[in-house]
Write an enzyme that holds these catalytic residues in place. Structure first.
Site, mmCIF file in Angstrom:
data_model
loop_
_atom_site.group_PDB
_atom_site.id
_atom_site.type_symbol
_atom_site.label_atom_id
_atom_site.label_comp_id
_atom_site.label_asym_id
_atom_site.label_seq_id
_atom_site.Cartn_x
_atom_site.Cartn_y
_atom_site.Cartn_z
ATOM 1 N N ARG A 1 0.805 -1.228 0.000
ATOM 2 C CA ARG A 1 0.000 0.000 0.000
ATOM 3 C C ARG A 1 0.834 1.273 0.000
ATOM 4 O O ARG A 1 0.304 2.355 -0.226
ATOM 5 C CB ARG A 1 -0.927 -0.003 1.221
ATOM 6 C CG ARG A 1 -2.057 -1.013 1.096
ATOM 7 C CD ARG A 1 -3.011 -0.909 2.275
ATOM 8 N NE ARG A 1 -3.628 0.406 2.368
ATOM 9 C CZ ARG A 1 -4.709 0.780 1.679
ATOM 10 N NH1 ARG A 1 -5.283 -0.063 0.834
ATOM 11 N NH2 ARG A 1 -5.215 1.992 1.843
ATOM 12 N N TYR B 1 -0.213 11.456 0.446
ATOM 13 C CA TYR B 1 0.521 12.430 1.260
ATOM 14 C C TYR B 1 1.203 13.481 0.397
ATOM 15 O O TYR B 1 1.300 14.649 0.789
ATOM 16 C CB TYR B 1 1.535 11.721 2.166
ATOM 17 C CG TYR B 1 0.912 11.180 3.433
ATOM 18 C CD1 TYR B 1 0.515 12.032 4.457
ATOM 19 C CD2 TYR B 1 0.694 9.823 3.591
ATOM 20 C CE1 TYR B 1 -0.074 11.550 5.610
ATOM 21 C CE2 TYR B 1 0.109 9.326 4.747
ATOM 22 C CZ TYR B 1 -0.275 10.197 5.746
ATOM 23 O OH TYR B 1 -0.871 9.714 6.886
ATOM 24 N N SER C 1 2.309 14.364 6.895
ATOM 25 C CA SER C 1 1.184 14.695 7.768
ATOM 26 C C SER C 1 1.519 15.886 8.665
ATOM 27 O O SER C 1 2.612 15.944 9.235
ATOM 28 C CB SER C 1 0.827 13.493 8.648
ATOM 29 O OG SER C 1 -0.160 13.841 9.600
ATOM 30 N N CYS D 1 -12.077 0.946 21.579
ATOM 31 C CA CYS D 1 -10.997 0.021 21.900
ATOM 32 C C CYS D 1 -9.911 0.055 20.838
ATOM 33 O O CYS D 1 -8.744 -0.235 21.119
ATOM 34 C CB CYS D 1 -11.553 -1.401 22.011
ATOM 35 S SG CYS D 1 -12.821 -1.607 23.266
ATOM 36 N N HIS E 1 -18.190 17.137 26.336
ATOM 37 C CA HIS E 1 -17.645 18.275 27.081
ATOM 38 C C HIS E 1 -18.131 19.579 26.457
ATOM 39 O O HIS E 1 -18.143 19.739 25.229
ATOM 40 C CB HIS E 1 -16.122 18.227 27.082
ATOM 41 C CG HIS E 1 -15.490 19.265 27.945
ATOM 42 N ND1 HIS E 1 -15.232 20.547 27.486
ATOM 43 C CD2 HIS E 1 -15.096 19.248 29.239
ATOM 44 C CE1 HIS E 1 -14.688 21.254 28.451
ATOM 45 N NE2 HIS E 1 -14.597 20.491 29.537
ATOM 46 N N ASP F 1 -9.356 22.552 30.773
ATOM 47 C CA ASP F 1 -10.390 22.269 31.765
ATOM 48 C C ASP F 1 -10.415 20.787 32.117
ATOM 49 O O ASP F 1 -10.490 20.413 33.291
ATOM 50 C CB ASP F 1 -11.751 22.717 31.231
ATOM 51 C CG ASP F 1 -12.880 22.443 32.208
ATOM 52 O OD1 ASP F 1 -12.884 23.046 33.296
ATOM 53 O OD2 ASP F 1 -13.760 21.622 31.886
ATOM 54 N N CYS G 1 -15.741 -4.281 27.091
ATOM 55 C CA CYS G 1 -16.837 -4.603 26.182
ATOM 56 C C CYS G 1 -17.423 -5.967 26.575
ATOM 57 O O CYS G 1 -16.672 -6.865 26.974
ATOM 58 C CB CYS G 1 -16.341 -4.648 24.738
ATOM 59 S SG CYS G 1 -15.771 -3.060 24.116
ATOM 60 N N CYS H 1 -15.631 -8.821 24.938
ATOM 61 C CA CYS H 1 -14.178 -8.646 24.837
ATOM 62 C C CYS H 1 -13.454 -9.971 25.059
ATOM 63 O O CYS H 1 -13.787 -10.737 25.966
ATOM 64 C CB CYS H 1 -13.707 -7.617 25.871
ATOM 65 S SG CYS H 1 -11.913 -7.361 25.887
ATOM 66 N N CYS I 1 -6.403 -5.930 27.599
ATOM 67 C CA CYS I 1 -7.299 -4.794 27.791
ATOM 68 C C CYS I 1 -7.775 -4.739 29.233
ATOM 69 O O CYS I 1 -7.785 -3.687 29.869
ATOM 70 C CB CYS I 1 -8.477 -4.907 26.826
ATOM 71 S SG CYS I 1 -9.491 -3.440 26.714
#
Length: 388
Positions: free
Chosen positions: A80, A88, A95, A161, A195, A347, A367, A370, A375
């Site tokens: 790829r 790019y 980036s 996740c 938020h 904040d 989850c 899971c 995790c």
């Protein structure tokens, strides 16, 4: 009209001396800094870094679980790389996510020193998942600076996740090696989809973009909130990301007084598996057939410009929109260094520093389907931090 915002390229030079400043930090202050570790996916700084970036990405089993992971990652990255290098090259040769994150971090330091002087001085660090600075590099820098207190701050506002979870797993894995005595006390800002500051900055950017439409067409422009999609296998095991993205959209529309029609759509699908939809390209084609022409794209899950805004939305979807006669196709400006956004970050961090709870209630919940044991161990580690 399509806006490619080439001014972002010039900002890449920002923060060129950050690492030398870091090396001097411990010797110029008597108190070790309070660390804020900004976690995000990262991106190649130039075309030569594209293949290593892709290999790191395909090697992440939390993001892309595939058989024979490491071998497959090398093969996929090599195959790829030419295509991704072209993408790019079209946005300036690399980036801008590192330069934006460095700028966000510097502004955040200044806000926090004023907002929370008792925990000053503050110093931002960057822990990218797939490009430098990677987590081990960042932890080594923190140890040189003598850091004893740190906040891991996810720059993914909505938890998945595959993104925040993967970054926290990587952080936990490296802490076992680089800080086995747990000298650094951690807390985590793991999600912040509703938020008030995040909602406000998105709403303001939308209001600004809507002014570009003729007044008699403005209220009918369709707001398309676009987020990176997930494989349905991830969604179906109970990942909270779709619900949290939808929560952000709901709050933003409430703030706007539901001024316009809107939809939540999903981009960046790859491979033959089923992904969360509707897909953005299909949405554009569908609305073109329905006679819509004014479509405003809002990347609701990204906090800075990178390949998925600058190329996928601006270039690929921009070309598709032109082909389909969508003359009013636009994208809102990304959050980048907007002061309202930086205030929201400050904040969140200041409240986390003053809290006795190291993580949110949600972070401790796996989850329901899971199967990733690391995790669960990572969640236990961060939830078990003792903050004095």
């Amino acid at each position: 009209m399509l806006r490619l915002q080439h001014k972002r390229v010039a900002s890449w030079a920002f923060g060129a001396n950050r690492h030398s400043i870091s090396r001097q930090f411990a010797t110029t202050t008597s108190k070790p800094p309070t660390a804020v570790v900004l976690m995000n996916l990262g991106g190649p700084k130039d075309l030569n870094e594209v293949q290593p970036f892709l290999q790191n990405l395909f090697s992440d089993g939390d993001l892309i679980p595939i058989p024979f992971q490491q071998t497959a990652a090398k093969f996929l990255a090599k195959r790829r790389t030419p295509k991704i290098q072209e993408q790019y090259a079209a946005i300036g040769g690399g980036s801008p996510i590192l330069s934006w994150t460095e700028k966000q971090g510097k502004m955040l330091e200044e806000r926090l020193d004023k907002l929370s002087p008792q925990t000053a001085p503050h110093k931002s660090y960057i822990a990218f998942r797939y490009s430098s600075p990677l987590t081990p590099e960042t932890l080594a820098e923190m140890k040189k600076d003598g850091v004893e207190r740190a906040v891991a701050f996810s720059l993914y506002p909505q938890y998945s996740c595959s993104t925040t979870g993967s970054s926290l797993n990587e952080l936990w894995k490296n802490l076992k090696v680089l800080d086995p005595e747990n000298k650094i006390r951690w807390s985590v800002v793991d999600r912040w989809p509703t938020h008030s500051g995040l909602v406000e900055v998105f709403a303001r950017h939308i209001e600004k973009a809507l002014l570009e439409y003729p007044e008699n067409e403005r209220k009918d422009a369709v707001l398309l909130f676009s987020a990176h999609s997930l494989p349905m296998s991830v969604v179906n095991r109970g990942d909270p990301y779709p619900q949290e993205v939808a929560a952000t959209v709901q709050r933003v529309m409430e703030r706007l007084g539901f001024s316009n029609p809107y939809r939540l759509i999903w981009q960046s699908q790859v491979g033959p598996r089923a992904w969360l939809g509707p897909q953005t390209d299909q949405v554009l084609e569908g609305y073109a057939k329905l006679g819509k022409k004014n479509l405003l794209m809002i990347p609701i899950a990204f906090v800075s410009d990178h390949i998925e805004t600058l190329f996928e939305v601006d270039v690929e979807y921009g070309h598709l929109a032109k082909e389909k006669g969508l003359t009013g196709f636009k994208r809102v400006e990304s959050l980048n260094d907007d002061p309202v956004f930086i205030d929201a970050m400050a904040d969140l961090v200041s409240k986390q520093l003053s809290s006795k709870r190291p993580v949110s209630t949600q972070l401790g919940l796996r989850c329901p389907l899971c199967t990733n044991e690391k995790c669960g161990q990572q969640k236990e580690f961060f939830a078990g931090q003792v903050l004095e």
